[in-house]
Structures are given as structure tokens and as C-alpha cells.
Design a protein around this motif. Structure first.
Motif, PDB file in Angstrom:
ATOM      1  N   VAL A   1      17.858  65.341  41.755  1.00  0.00           N
ATOM      2  CA  VAL A   1      18.018  66.396  40.757  1.00  0.00           C
ATOM      3  C   VAL A   1      17.453  67.675  41.346  1.00  0.00           C
ATOM      4  O   VAL A   1      16.280  67.716  41.740  1.00  0.00           O
ATOM      5  CB  VAL A   1      17.286  66.059  39.442  1.00  0.00           C
ATOM      6  CG1 VAL A   1      17.413  67.217  38.456  1.00  0.00           C
ATOM      7  CG2 VAL A   1      17.810  64.768  38.828  1.00  0.00           C
TER       8      VAL A   1
ATOM      9  N   ARG B   1      17.103  71.728  40.389  1.00  0.00           N
ATOM     10  CA  ARG B   1      17.243  72.755  39.345  1.00  0.00           C
ATOM     11  C   ARG B   1      16.999  74.114  39.986  1.00  0.00           C
ATOM     12  O   ARG B   1      15.939  74.336  40.564  1.00  0.00           O
ATOM     13  CB  ARG B   1      16.236  72.530  38.220  1.00  0.00           C
ATOM     14  CG  ARG B   1      16.275  71.137  37.612  1.00  0.00           C
ATOM     15  CD  ARG B   1      15.156  70.966  36.592  1.00  0.00           C
ATOM     16  NE  ARG B   1      15.040  69.594  36.140  1.00  0.00           N
ATOM     17  CZ  ARG B   1      14.281  68.671  36.722  1.00  0.00           C
ATOM     18  NH1 ARG B   1      13.551  69.003  37.804  1.00  0.00           N
ATOM     19  NH2 ARG B   1      14.223  67.442  36.260  1.00  0.00           N
ATOM     20  N   GLU B   2      17.986  74.991  39.871  1.00  0.00           N
ATOM     21  CA  GLU B   2      17.844  76.333  40.431  1.00  0.00           C
ATOM     22  C   GLU B   2      17.767  77.347  39.300  1.00  0.00           C
ATOM     23  O   GLU B   2      18.521  77.273  38.328  1.00  0.00           O
ATOM     24  CB  GLU B   2      19.040  76.644  41.335  1.00  0.00           C
ATOM     25  CG  GLU B   2      18.917  78.005  42.012  1.00  0.00           C
ATOM     26  CD  GLU B   2      20.155  78.364  42.813  1.00  0.00           C
ATOM     27  OE1 GLU B   2      20.388  77.719  43.853  1.00  0.00           O
ATOM     28  OE2 GLU B   2      20.891  79.282  42.383  1.00  0.00           O
ATOM     29  N   ASN B   3      16.863  78.301  39.434  1.00  0.00           N
ATOM     30  CA  ASN B   3      16.672  79.271  38.367  1.00  0.00           C
ATOM     31  C   ASN B   3      15.893  80.465  38.908  1.00  0.00           C
ATOM     32  O   ASN B   3      15.396  80.444  40.033  1.00  0.00           O
ATOM     33  CB  ASN B   3      15.901  78.627  37.205  1.00  0.00           C
ATOM     34  CG  ASN B   3      16.052  79.402  35.899  1.00  0.00           C
ATOM     35  OD1 ASN B   3      16.769  80.401  35.831  1.00  0.00           O
ATOM     36  ND2 ASN B   3      15.373  78.952  34.874  1.00  0.00           N
TER      37      ASN B   3
ATOM     38  N   SER C   1      13.092  81.746  36.835  1.00  0.00           N
ATOM     39  CA  SER C   1      12.424  81.531  35.555  1.00  0.00           C
ATOM     40  C   SER C   1      11.666  82.768  35.109  1.00  0.00           C
ATOM     41  O   SER C   1      10.919  83.371  35.884  1.00  0.00           O
ATOM     42  CB  SER C   1      11.451  80.354  35.665  1.00  0.00           C
ATOM     43  OG  SER C   1      12.115  79.194  36.096  1.00  0.00           O
TER      44      SER C   1
ATOM     45  N   SER D   1      26.448  76.455  43.692  1.00  0.00           N
ATOM     46  CA  SER D   1      25.087  75.927  43.743  1.00  0.00           C
ATOM     47  C   SER D   1      25.070  74.430  44.014  1.00  0.00           C
ATOM     48  O   SER D   1      24.381  73.949  44.917  1.00  0.00           O
ATOM     49  CB  SER D   1      24.343  76.230  42.437  1.00  0.00           C
ATOM     50  OG  SER D   1      24.083  77.604  42.337  1.00  0.00           O
ATOM     51  N   TYR D   2      25.827  73.670  43.256  1.00  0.00           N
ATOM     52  CA  TYR D   2      25.834  72.217  43.445  1.00  0.00           C
ATOM     53  C   TYR D   2      26.332  71.869  44.842  1.00  0.00           C
ATOM     54  O   TYR D   2      25.735  71.044  45.536  1.00  0.00           O
ATOM     55  CB  TYR D   2      26.696  71.537  42.390  1.00  0.00           C
ATOM     56  CG  TYR D   2      26.816  70.050  42.611  1.00  0.00           C
ATOM     57  CD1 TYR D   2      25.835  69.180  42.152  1.00  0.00           C
ATOM     58  CD2 TYR D   2      27.905  69.517  43.312  1.00  0.00           C
ATOM     59  CE1 TYR D   2      25.925  67.816  42.365  1.00  0.00           C
ATOM     60  CE2 TYR D   2      28.000  68.152  43.535  1.00  0.00           C
ATOM     61  CZ  TYR D   2      27.006  67.311  43.057  1.00  0.00           C
ATOM     62  OH  TYR D   2      27.106  65.958  43.291  1.00  0.00           O
TER      63      TYR D   2
ATOM     64  N   GLU E   1      13.243  65.054  43.021  1.00  0.00           N
ATOM     65  CA  GLU E   1      13.482  66.226  42.178  1.00  0.00           C
ATOM     66  C   GLU E   1      12.997  67.454  42.923  1.00  0.00           C
ATOM     67  O   GLU E   1      11.974  67.416  43.606  1.00  0.00           O
ATOM     68  CB  GLU E   1      12.735  66.117  40.841  1.00  0.00           C
ATOM     69  CG  GLU E   1      13.242  65.037  39.919  1.00  0.00           C
ATOM     70  CD  GLU E   1      12.538  65.062  38.573  1.00  0.00           C
ATOM     71  OE1 GLU E   1      12.046  66.155  38.181  1.00  0.00           O
ATOM     72  OE2 GLU E   1      12.455  64.011  37.934  1.00  0.00           O
TER      73      GLU E   1
ATOM     74  N   ASN F   1      12.737  71.847  42.277  1.00  0.00           N
ATOM     75  CA  ASN F   1      12.977  73.088  41.532  1.00  0.00           C
ATOM     76  C   ASN F   1      13.045  74.235  42.527  1.00  0.00           C
ATOM     77  O   ASN F   1      12.172  74.356  43.398  1.00  0.00           O
ATOM     78  CB  ASN F   1      11.842  73.340  40.528  1.00  0.00           C
ATOM     79  CG  ASN F   1      11.658  72.189  39.567  1.00  0.00           C
ATOM     80  OD1 ASN F   1      12.607  71.724  38.951  1.00  0.00           O
ATOM     81  ND2 ASN F   1      10.428  71.705  39.450  1.00  0.00           N
TER      82      ASN F   1
ATOM     83  N   THR G   1       8.391  72.266  43.891  1.00  0.00           N
ATOM     84  CA  THR G   1       8.983  73.563  43.583  1.00  0.00           C
ATOM     85  C   THR G   1       8.896  74.475  44.797  1.00  0.00           C
ATOM     86  O   THR G   1       7.825  74.582  45.418  1.00  0.00           O
ATOM     87  CB  THR G   1       8.276  74.242  42.394  1.00  0.00           C
ATOM     88  OG1 THR G   1       8.254  73.340  41.285  1.00  0.00           O
ATOM     89  CG2 THR G   1       8.990  75.519  41.986  1.00  0.00           C
TER      90      THR G   1
END
Length: 203
Positions: free
Chosen positions: A10, A12-14, A16, A134-135, A157, A159, A177
Motif C-alpha cells: 500500500v 499513499r501519496e499526498n 498533507s 501515480s499507481y 506500507e 506514505n 513515510t
């Protein structure tokens, strides 16, 4: 794990908003930590600052807040949190042990919130322009790693915070992260090269 016990990953790109706010406030308050992470672009220290002993305390309190902001589940507060009124619902700090930080960030509230909103909007526009890239960017890197090591990638995972940093690169900012410069993220080939060692370390 996916059905059948196969490894899963998993990412997750952001960009934040809490991370953006923390980095803006780091810049305008003249906080050096974390020393390995570049500053954001075009934002410098504002005002004369605090006395040395108070600034040291400010730095310690900001570092604790930074850890909670980047990975809140890994760094929960030992005491209840309370909202800082000037930031609406965007910043909550410990009710004790963050008094210097809470006072120091209030004068910067309007500018910090405006900058974070602008930066987040810029990221969203750039992300939309990549139209589903992105994916594929991460999946392609993981597939390449699997070919190199001759096995499926381990479950992990990650981030990814895409940030307007003044230097180009990728930096670990938490246990799972990383921060990546927005300019690097927009260069597909360079980003693949930069993220590959990160994927290899995890997978």
C-alpha cells in the motif's frame, strides 16, 4: 495480505495539509530540525525570534509535534490534545508540554493556512495532470525490484509526502513515510530512480 496469502503493498501519496503547516511554521520560526530535511522554497524566518533557551524548548516541542503529525499512530500524545483556535480544526497540540509552541505559532496562522492551501492545490493540480500515473509509477518500480531479487515483494506500507522543498531528493521523515520534492515527482524517470532504493529497502 491479499486473498490466498500473497504479499500486498500500500502506497499513499499526498501533500498533507498538517505536514505542510508544520513545515511552513518550521521555516518562519527558524527551527533547524530535522537538519537533514531541506527547507521549503521561498519562505524564511519571520520576526526576531525567542531567547536561546526558549528557542531550544520551541525546537523540542516542534519535533514532538512533527513526529505526531507525520505518523500520528506511531507517535500518540501522552496527554489529551486541544485545538489551537487560530487554526480552526487544523492544529491540535498536547494540553501540556507544548505551551511555547502553541504561543509561537499563533501570529503566523493566517499566512500558514493560506500557504498550505495554495501548496496543496498546486499538488492536486500536478497530480491530476499525471492522470493515473501515480499507481503505475510505484507498480512499475516494484515489478522491477521483483525481477532484480527474483521473488515477490514483501508486504509493506509507504506514505509519500510530495512537498515544495528547496532541494531535490527523497528523505525518510518517519518509519514508513518519505518526503519527496515536488519537482522530482514531476520528472517520471528521475522519480523512478529516486524511489527505487526506498522500495528496495521495504520490499
Amino acid at each position: 495480505m491479499q486473498p490466498g496469502g500473497t504479499p500486498s503493498w500500500v502506497i499513499r501519496e499526498n501533500a498533507s495539509r498538517p505536514v505542510l503547516l508544520a513545515l511552513y511554521l518550521r521555516a518562519v520560526m527558524g527551527i533547524a530540525s530535522p537538519v537533514e530535511l531541506p527547507r521549503i522554497r521561498d519562505v524564511g524566518k519571520v520576526g526576531s525570534g525567542l531567547a536561546i533557551d526558549q528557542h531550544d524548548l520551541l525546537e523540542r516541542q516542534w519535533r514532538d509535534w512533527w513526529a505526531m503529525t507525520v505518523e500520528p499512530e506511531a507517535h500518540p500524545s501522552a496527554v489529551p490534545l486541544e485545538l489551537v483556535d487560530a487554526y480552526g480544526t487544523e492544529i491540535a497540540l498536547p494540553v501540556s508540554g507544548a505551551e511555547v509552541l502553541a504561543g509561537a505559532i499563533v501570529p503566523h496562522a493566517e499566512a500558514a493556512r493560506g500557504w498550505a492551501e495554495w501548496s496543496q492545490g498546486t499538488y492536486r493540480t500536478a497530480s491530476a495532470a499525471r492522470s493515473g500515473d501515480s499507481y503505475r509509477a510505484y507498480a512499475g518500480t516494484i515489478a522491477e525490484h521483483e525481477r532484480e531479487v527474483g521473488r515477490r515483494a514483501h508486504s509493506f506500507e509507504l506514505n509519500v509526502e510530495v512537498l515544495p522543498l528547496a532541494e531535490t531528493g527523497v528523505w525518510w521523515i518517519g518509519e514508513k513515510t518519505v518526503a519527496v520534492t515536488d519537482s522530482l515527482r514531476s520528472d517520471a524517470a528521475a522519480f523512478d530512480d529516486a524511489i527505487h532504493p526506498i522500495i528496495a529497502e521495504l520490499a
